[in-house]
Design a protein around this motif. Structure first.
Motif, mmCIF file in Angstrom:
data_model
loop_
_atom_site.group_PDB
_atom_site.id
_atom_site.type_symbol
_atom_site.label_atom_id
_atom_site.label_comp_id
_atom_site.label_asym_id
_atom_site.label_seq_id
_atom_site.Cartn_x
_atom_site.Cartn_y
_atom_site.Cartn_z
ATOM 1 N N LEU A 1 0.846 -1.189 0.000
ATOM 2 C CA LEU A 1 0.000 0.000 0.000
ATOM 3 C C LEU A 1 0.881 1.239 0.000
ATOM 4 N N SER A 2 0.648 2.117 -0.968
ATOM 5 C CA SER A 2 1.353 3.403 -1.045
ATOM 6 C C SER A 2 0.358 4.508 -0.740
ATOM 7 N N THR A 3 0.685 5.316 0.282
ATOM 8 C CA THR A 3 -0.137 6.461 0.660
ATOM 9 C C THR A 3 0.754 7.689 0.736
ATOM 10 N N VAL A 4 0.143 8.824 1.028
ATOM 11 C CA VAL A 4 0.881 10.080 1.117
ATOM 12 C C VAL A 4 0.777 10.610 2.544
ATOM 13 N N ARG A 5 1.932 10.896 3.144
ATOM 14 C CA ARG A 5 1.954 11.475 4.492
ATOM 15 C C ARG A 5 1.423 12.907 4.453
ATOM 16 N N ARG A 6 0.992 13.387 5.589
ATOM 17 C CA ARG A 6 0.448 14.748 5.689
ATOM 18 C C ARG A 6 1.431 15.786 5.154
ATOM 19 N N HIS B 1 -6.305 12.253 5.596
ATOM 20 C CA HIS B 1 -6.165 13.548 4.921
ATOM 21 C C HIS B 1 -6.033 13.407 3.399
ATOM 22 N N ASN B 2 -5.725 12.215 2.883
ATOM 23 C CA ASN B 2 -5.617 12.025 1.433
ATOM 24 C C ASN B 2 -5.969 10.578 1.121
ATOM 25 N N ARG B 3 -7.136 10.378 0.529
ATOM 26 C CA ARG B 3 -7.622 9.020 0.283
ATOM 27 C C ARG B 3 -7.027 8.388 -0.974
ATOM 28 N N GLN B 4 -6.296 9.168 -1.765
ATOM 29 C CA GLN B 4 -5.652 8.607 -2.956
ATOM 30 C C GLN B 4 -4.551 7.645 -2.523
ATOM 31 N N CYS B 5 -4.551 6.457 -3.122
ATOM 32 C CA CYS B 5 -3.523 5.484 -2.775
ATOM 33 C C CYS B 5 -3.360 4.486 -3.911
ATOM 34 N N ILE B 6 -2.374 3.623 -3.744
ATOM 35 C CA ILE B 6 -2.074 2.593 -4.733
ATOM 36 C C ILE B 6 -1.828 1.292 -3.986
ATOM 37 N N LEU B 7 -2.410 0.216 -4.479
ATOM 38 C CA LEU B 7 -2.103 -1.124 -3.991
ATOM 39 C C LEU B 7 -1.424 -1.876 -5.124
ATOM 40 N N ALA C 1 -9.228 5.240 -1.429
ATOM 41 C CA ALA C 1 -9.651 4.337 -0.351
ATOM 42 C C ALA C 1 -10.805 4.974 0.415
ATOM 43 N N VAL C 2 -11.885 4.232 0.515
ATOM 44 C CA VAL C 2 -13.079 4.708 1.212
ATOM 45 C C VAL C 2 -13.344 3.773 2.382
ATOM 46 N N ARG C 3 -13.575 4.354 3.537
ATOM 47 C CA ARG C 3 -13.821 3.535 4.734
ATOM 48 C C ARG C 3 -15.169 2.841 4.626
ATOM 49 N N CYS D 1 -7.440 -3.651 5.843
ATOM 50 C CA CYS D 1 -7.772 -3.100 7.150
ATOM 51 C C CYS D 1 -6.506 -2.633 7.856
ATOM 52 N N THR D 2 -6.729 -1.797 8.858
ATOM 53 C CA THR D 2 -5.622 -1.242 9.643
ATOM 54 C C THR D 2 -6.154 -0.732 10.978
ATOM 55 N N GLY D 3 -5.278 -0.580 11.917
ATOM 56 C CA GLY D 3 -5.659 0.042 13.179
ATOM 57 C C GLY D 3 -5.759 1.547 12.998
ATOM 58 N N PRO D 4 -6.623 2.212 13.761
ATOM 59 C CA PRO D 4 -6.821 3.650 13.582
ATOM 60 C C PRO D 4 -5.578 4.490 13.864
ATOM 61 N N GLY D 5 -4.644 4.006 14.661
ATOM 62 C CA GLY D 5 -3.446 4.777 14.976
ATOM 63 C C GLY D 5 -2.267 4.511 14.055
ATOM 64 N N GLU D 6 -2.425 3.602 13.114
ATOM 65 C CA GLU D 6 -1.308 3.276 12.224
ATOM 66 C C GLU D 6 -1.098 4.387 11.193
ATOM 67 N N GLN D 7 0.134 4.486 10.704
ATOM 68 C CA GLN D 7 0.492 5.559 9.773
ATOM 69 C C GLN D 7 -0.407 5.565 8.541
ATOM 70 N N LYS D 8 -0.694 4.401 7.988
ATOM 71 C CA LYS D 8 -1.525 4.362 6.777
ATOM 72 C C LYS D 8 -2.922 4.911 7.036
ATOM 73 N N ALA D 9 -3.479 4.648 8.220
ATOM 74 C CA ALA D 9 -4.802 5.183 8.555
ATOM 75 C C ALA D 9 -4.746 6.697 8.685
ATOM 76 N N ARG D 10 -3.696 7.195 9.330
ATOM 77 C CA ARG D 10 -3.551 8.648 9.480
ATOM 78 C C ARG D 10 -3.358 9.310 8.113
ATOM 79 N N ASN D 11 -2.597 8.667 7.241
ATOM 80 C CA ASN D 11 -2.402 9.224 5.901
ATOM 81 C C ASN D 11 -3.717 9.286 5.134
ATOM 82 N N LEU D 12 -4.510 8.210 5.221
ATOM 83 C CA LEU D 12 -5.776 8.159 4.482
ATOM 84 C C LEU D 12 -6.810 9.133 5.024
#
Length: 170
Positions: A39-44, A78-84, A103-105, A65-76
């Motif tokens: 999973l590729s996401t963008v940090r804040r 503020h920016n839902r664009q990602c690549i798998l 990515a949509v919850r 899936c991911t835990g709410p405190g994980e970096q990927k969740a925090r990244n998503l």
């Protein structure tokens, strides 16, 4: 959910002469059979973040899936664009797949139950997923966020013969 196969474009610049486009059915099968994705996401702050994870192909979408405190969740957040991405690391054979989208919850109870059932069938019962209202929990009682990635664009990189196919979802 897409009602038809995406439009496929073979990019002959990146393949062997006369190499065919990879059929979407082969890509779908690869997504359904893969166990490890990246999973590729963008940090804040704008930098990239890449991490391996498990995912499942269900209803013409990738789910993870991911835990709410994980970096990927925090990244998503503020920016839902990602690549798998998924594939193989062999040089002369295999199929690599890149799926781009947003990515949509998932919070619908019925869809979360289907995800938990599909995940358990695929990866085993040690996850202990339980759905309560609109939230998924793991066996230790921790909240789990579920995301779906509906492809907007996908790429198949086939080796043997070498070809690159782009898929556009309309």
């Amino acid at each position: 959910m897409p009602t038809s196969d995406p439009v496929a474009d073979l990019d002959a610049r990146f393949g062997e002469p006369d190499a065919p486009a990879t059929p979407w059915s082969d890509v779908r099968d690869a997504l359904a059979e893969a166990e490890i994705f990246w999973l590729s996401t963008v940090r804040r702050a704008g930098g990239p973040h890449v991490t391996p994870l498990l995912a499942v192909w269900q209803d013409d979408r990738l789910h993870f899936c991911t835990g709410p405190g994980e970096q990927k969740a925090r990244n998503l957040e503020h920016n839902r664009q990602c690549i798998l991405t998924t594939g193989q690391n062999a040089y002369r054979e295999g199929l690599d797949v890149v799926v781009e989208g947003e990515a949509v919850r998932v919070t619908d109870t019925g869809r979360l139950r289907r995800f938990a059932d599909t995940w358990t069938a695929r990866y085993g019962t040690e996850w202990g997923f339980e759905v309560r209202n609109d939230t998924l929990y793991n066996g230790e009682g921790g909240r789990v966020l579920v995301f779906e990635l509906a492809p907007t664009t996908a790429f198949a990189f086939h080796r043997g013969p070498y070809s690159q196919t782009r898929y556009r979802f309309e």
